[in-house]
Design a protein around this motif. Sequence first.
Motif, PDB file in Angstrom:
ATOM      1  N   GLN A   1      14.210 -10.246   2.750  1.00  8.21           N
ATOM      2  CA  GLN A   1      13.628  -9.415   3.805  1.00  8.21           C
ATOM      3  C   GLN A   1      14.335  -8.075   3.904  1.00  8.21           C
ATOM      4  O   GLN A   1      13.700  -7.031   4.068  1.00  8.21           O
ATOM      5  CB  GLN A   1      13.678 -10.142   5.152  1.00  8.21           C
ATOM      6  N   VAL A   2      15.649  -8.083   3.800  1.00  5.31           N
ATOM      7  CA  VAL A   2      16.412  -6.827   3.818  1.00  5.31           C
ATOM      8  C   VAL A   2      15.993  -5.960   2.631  1.00  5.31           C
ATOM      9  O   VAL A   2      15.791  -4.745   2.776  1.00  5.31           O
ATOM     10  CB  VAL A   2      17.937  -7.105   3.799  1.00  5.31           C
ATOM     11  N   MET A   3      15.834  -6.578   1.470  1.00  3.62           N
ATOM     12  CA  MET A   3      15.449  -5.823   0.274  1.00  3.62           C
ATOM     13  C   MET A   3      14.044  -5.235   0.391  1.00  3.62           C
ATOM     14  O   MET A   3      13.782  -4.150  -0.125  1.00  3.62           O
ATOM     15  CB  MET A   3      15.553  -6.696  -0.983  1.00  3.62           C
ATOM     16  N   ILE A   4      13.150  -5.937   1.077  1.00 14.56           N
ATOM     17  CA  ILE A   4      11.799  -5.389   1.292  1.00 14.56           C
ATOM     18  C   ILE A   4      11.895  -4.056   2.027  1.00 14.56           C
ATOM     19  O   ILE A   4      11.304  -3.051   1.598  1.00 14.56           O
ATOM     20  CB  ILE A   4      10.914  -6.379   2.086  1.00 14.56           C
TER      21      ILE A   4
ATOM     22  N   SER B   1      15.884  -1.212  -6.391  1.00 12.52           N
ATOM     23  CA  SER B   1      15.698  -2.001  -5.168  1.00 12.52           C
ATOM     24  C   SER B   1      14.390  -2.786  -5.218  1.00 12.52           C
ATOM     25  O   SER B   1      14.340  -3.942  -4.774  1.00 12.52           O
ATOM     26  CB  SER B   1      15.746  -1.109  -3.927  1.00 12.52           C
ATOM     27  N   GLN B   2      13.337  -2.182  -5.772  1.00  7.37           N
ATOM     28  CA  GLN B   2      12.059  -2.891  -5.877  1.00  7.37           C
ATOM     29  C   GLN B   2      12.179  -4.079  -6.824  1.00  7.37           C
ATOM     30  O   GLN B   2      11.656  -5.162  -6.542  1.00  7.37           O
ATOM     31  CB  GLN B   2      10.957  -1.948  -6.367  1.00  7.37           C
TER      32      GLN B   2
ATOM     33  N   ILE C   1       0.834  -1.209   0.000  1.00  6.79           N
ATOM     34  CA  ILE C   1       0.000   0.000   0.000  1.00  6.79           C
ATOM     35  C   ILE C   1       0.868   1.260   0.000  1.00  6.79           C
ATOM     36  O   ILE C   1       0.611   2.205  -0.754  1.00  6.79           O
ATOM     37  CB  ILE C   1      -0.980  -0.010   1.196  1.00  6.79           C
ATOM     38  N   ILE C   2       1.909   1.284   0.817  1.00  3.63           N
ATOM     39  CA  ILE C   2       2.801   2.456   0.860  1.00  3.63           C
ATOM     40  C   ILE C   2       3.483   2.657  -0.491  1.00  3.63           C
ATOM     41  O   ILE C   2       3.531   3.771  -1.020  1.00  3.63           O
ATOM     42  CB  ILE C   2       3.837   2.328   1.998  1.00  3.63           C
ATOM     43  N   ILE C   3       4.006   1.579  -1.063  1.00  7.06           N
ATOM     44  CA  ILE C   3       4.729   1.691  -2.334  1.00  7.06           C
ATOM     45  C   ILE C   3       3.800   2.123  -3.460  1.00  7.06           C
ATOM     46  O   ILE C   3       4.134   3.024  -4.239  1.00  7.06           O
ATOM     47  CB  ILE C   3       5.468   0.372  -2.660  1.00  7.06           C
TER      48      ILE C   3
ATOM     49  N   ALA D   1      13.747  -1.339  -0.038  1.00  2.00           N
ATOM     50  CA  ALA D   1      12.842  -0.783  -1.057  1.00  2.00           C
ATOM     51  C   ALA D   1      11.830   0.157  -0.415  1.00  2.00           C
ATOM     52  O   ALA D   1      11.519   1.222  -0.969  1.00  2.00           O
ATOM     53  CB  ALA D   1      12.126  -1.917  -1.809  1.00  2.00           C
ATOM     54  N   LEU D   2      11.324  -0.204   0.761  1.00  2.00           N
ATOM     55  CA  LEU D   2      10.363   0.654   1.462  1.00  2.00           C
ATOM     56  C   LEU D   2      11.007   1.987   1.842  1.00  2.00           C
ATOM     57  O   LEU D   2      10.432   3.054   1.607  1.00  2.00           O
ATOM     58  CB  LEU D   2       9.831  -0.061   2.705  1.00  2.00           C
TER      59      LEU D   2
END
Length: 178
Positions: free
Chosen positions: A149-152, A128-129, A93-95, A155-156
């Motif tokens: 998980q780090v990439m999530i 990153s996404q 939702i944020i992205i 990206a956020l």
Amino acid sequence: MNVPNTLTVLRVIMIPFFVLFMLGDITSVDKYIALGIFIAASLTDTLDGYLARKNNQVTNFGKFMDPLADKLLVCAAMICLMDLDRLPSWIVIIIISREFIISGFRLIAADNGIVIAASWWGKAKTISQMIMIILLVADFGGVFDMIGQVMIYLALVLTVVSLVDYIAKNKQVLKMQN
């Protein structure tokens, strides 16, 4: 239609096939086909921009459709990953909200004759996404789960930072709408 615009259209055409293989139960290698489609579509994004600039083939169609195709691809992938419980809905939702905000911003700017170029933060956000999506679709397990998980969260963070940077650098656009 020139080659860069053809690649952009091809990227849009790939999206339903990506979704079909991500969410469908067609073969035993669905996720790998989806992964291949996503990687190919992501590469067309890099290639079409490079070719358009190199060959002086930048068009209004490309200026509009290229970022739209990117947003459709990334949003479709994140929604699929959310459906498969690999990506939390609040992050999606944020992205996606950031993408709508920036698109609205660009429309207001364009309506006032201002072209807003992509920033380094926006490019880092996109990269990153795409890496995040590739890792989550591949679902290799082990250390790749931790990297995913780090990439999530990377990206956020880059999504939010790029939004703030975008608005701060282009706050004059907000003043144009009374």
